[in-house]
Write a protein that holds these residues in place. Sequence first.
Motif, PDB file in Angstrom:
ATOM      1  N   HIS A 127       0.682  -1.188  -0.064  1.00 24.16           N
ATOM      2  CA  HIS A 127       0.017  -0.154  -0.033  1.00 24.16           C
ATOM      3  C   HIS A 127       0.860   1.171   0.051  1.00 24.16           C
ATOM      4  O   HIS A 127       0.174   2.423  -0.171  1.00 24.16           O
ATOM      5  CB  HIS A 127      -1.002  -0.032   1.139  1.00 24.16           C
ATOM      6  N   ARG A 208     -14.199   5.182   5.256  1.00 24.87           N
ATOM      7  CA  ARG A 208     -12.770   4.997   5.072  1.00 24.87           C
ATOM      8  C   ARG A 208     -12.227   5.940   4.128  1.00 24.87           C
ATOM      9  O   ARG A 208     -12.227   5.551   2.810  1.00 24.87           O
ATOM     10  CB  ARG A 208     -12.382   3.580   4.632  1.00 24.87           C
ATOM     11  N   ASP A 253      -0.211  -6.831  -3.459  1.00 23.76           N
ATOM     12  CA  ASP A 253      -0.631  -7.246  -2.158  1.00 23.76           C
ATOM     13  C   ASP A 253      -1.893  -6.712  -1.635  1.00 23.76           C
ATOM     14  O   ASP A 253      -1.671  -5.220  -1.311  1.00 23.76           O
ATOM     15  CB  ASP A 253       0.806  -6.980  -1.292  1.00 23.76           C
ATOM     16  N   SER A 254      -2.912  -7.085  -1.159  1.00 22.93           N
ATOM     17  CA  SER A 254      -3.883  -6.416  -0.722  1.00 22.93           C
ATOM     18  C   SER A 254      -4.106  -6.683   0.775  1.00 22.93           C
ATOM     19  O   SER A 254      -5.264  -6.452   1.174  1.00 22.93           O
ATOM     20  CB  SER A 254      -5.354  -7.115  -1.388  1.00 22.93           C
ATOM     21  N   SER A 255      -3.160  -6.983   1.377  1.00 24.65           N
ATOM     22  CA  SER A 255      -3.250  -7.304   2.985  1.00 24.65           C
ATOM     23  C   SER A 255      -4.017  -6.021   3.577  1.00 24.65           C
ATOM     24  O   SER A 255      -4.467  -6.167   4.696  1.00 24.65           O
ATOM     25  CB  SER A 255      -2.157  -7.782   3.461  1.00 24.65           C
ATOM     26  N   LYS A 256      -3.225  -4.791   3.279  1.00 22.30           N
ATOM     27  CA  LYS A 256      -3.756  -3.622   4.069  1.00 22.30           C
ATOM     28  C   LYS A 256      -5.324  -3.216   3.936  1.00 22.30           C
ATOM     29  O   LYS A 256      -5.880  -2.938   4.664  1.00 22.30           O
ATOM     30  CB  LYS A 256      -2.839  -2.475   3.183  1.00 22.30           C
ATOM     31  N   GLU A 258      -7.567  -5.847   3.226  1.00 17.63           N
ATOM     32  CA  GLU A 258      -8.258  -6.915   4.048  1.00 17.63           C
ATOM     33  C   GLU A 258      -8.474  -6.367   5.688  1.00 17.63           C
ATOM     34  O   GLU A 258      -9.104  -6.526   6.137  1.00 17.63           O
ATOM     35  CB  GLU A 258      -7.469  -8.038   3.855  1.00 17.63           C
ATOM     36  N   GLN A 259      -7.036  -5.605   5.913  1.00 15.62           N
ATOM     37  CA  GLN A 259      -7.041  -5.244   7.360  1.00 15.62           C
ATOM     38  C   GLN A 259      -7.886  -4.056   7.408  1.00 15.62           C
ATOM     39  O   GLN A 259      -8.886  -4.057   8.746  1.00 15.62           O
ATOM     40  CB  GLN A 259      -5.556  -4.942   7.827  1.00 15.62           C
ATOM     41  N   LEU A 260      -7.899  -2.993   6.730  1.00 16.04           N
ATOM     42  CA  LEU A 260      -8.437  -1.712   7.049  1.00 16.04           C
ATOM     43  C   LEU A 260     -10.057  -1.986   6.969  1.00 16.04           C
ATOM     44  O   LEU A 260     -10.868  -1.371   7.553  1.00 16.04           O
ATOM     45  CB  LEU A 260      -8.172  -0.768   5.869  1.00 16.04           C
ATOM     46  N   ASN A 262     -11.695  -5.177   7.192  1.00 14.06           N
ATOM     47  CA  ASN A 262     -11.942  -6.237   7.671  1.00 14.06           C
ATOM     48  C   ASN A 262     -12.610  -7.083   6.620  1.00 14.06           C
ATOM     49  O   ASN A 262     -13.875  -7.621   6.660  1.00 14.06           O
ATOM     50  CB  ASN A 262     -12.987  -6.039   8.810  1.00 14.06           C
ATOM     51  N   THR A 264     -12.582  -9.968   3.383  1.00 12.58           N
ATOM     52  CA  THR A 264     -12.249 -11.379   3.133  1.00 12.58           C
ATOM     53  C   THR A 264     -12.563 -11.657   1.735  1.00 12.58           C
ATOM     54  O   THR A 264     -13.944 -11.406   1.334  1.00 12.58           O
ATOM     55  CB  THR A 264     -13.095 -12.523   3.736  1.00 12.58           C
TER      56      THR A 264
END
Length: 269
Positions: A127, A208, A253-256, A258-260, A262, A264
């Motif tokens: 990100h 957001r 990478d989409s982990s941010k 997924e985290q922000l 919530n 899936t």
Amino acid sequence: MKHQISIIGCGWLGFPLAKTLVSEGLSVKGSTTSNDKLETLTNADIDAFLIQLQPEGIIGNITDFLSNSTTVVINIPPGLRKNPTKDHVAEIKHLIRAIEEHRVPNVIYISSTSVFKDDENFPVIGHNTKPNGMSSSAKQLIEIEELLQNNTSFKTTIIRFAGLFDAERHPAKFLSGRTNISNPEAPVNLIHKNDCIEIISKVIKTNRWNICLNASFPDHPTKKDYYSAYCELHDLTLPVFNSDKKSEGKIIDSSKLEQLLNFTFQQGI
């Protein structure tokens, strides 16, 4: 106050997005460039507008389209494949001025992971990775992202989607039977249309703003393995890849996200 959303571009992604937001109880205005589509939008309880963004200005009733909206979703591709010399940045500048004038507080800009350059080392794009794409389309998208992010009249969230697909519109169908396809070892970055809609909806519902999100399904098989397997599974003619040159690509990478949010991912590739 009931959220009112204005969606610029109710096409393949924008129309089902609008229908989803309506089903969630939001008031939605949607724009199209086609007279024929107005009735389709209206029948789906979308307040339909005929609006065209052009480098010289905006054609259509942009005032009623933006008035009293809490969020505008900008969902229009640059269109440089059909018109390589088009000034898409100028089009968006007119829209930005209109958003300022009508005091819309929030903007979602649908961008693309094409703002990041492919490389032989397959870099992981997080990100915080700075966009570095060199194509004309990428440069215009990057400039638009910066214009929106730097504007203090409204809050902007940018969502960069990887390659969009659904069951009917899948890139493997386009590649089926083709030969001499480059970058066979490049990682695949794809996202299902339904996940895109859910991501946009979540941004709106959770407020957001002022963030930038990269969005791609978290599995990244090689182009050759993935498209060959898909074509085999669906009885399509296999594509033929060319390995003469070293493959170039990237891993989104989409982990941010997924985290922000919530979030899936529901739709596998």
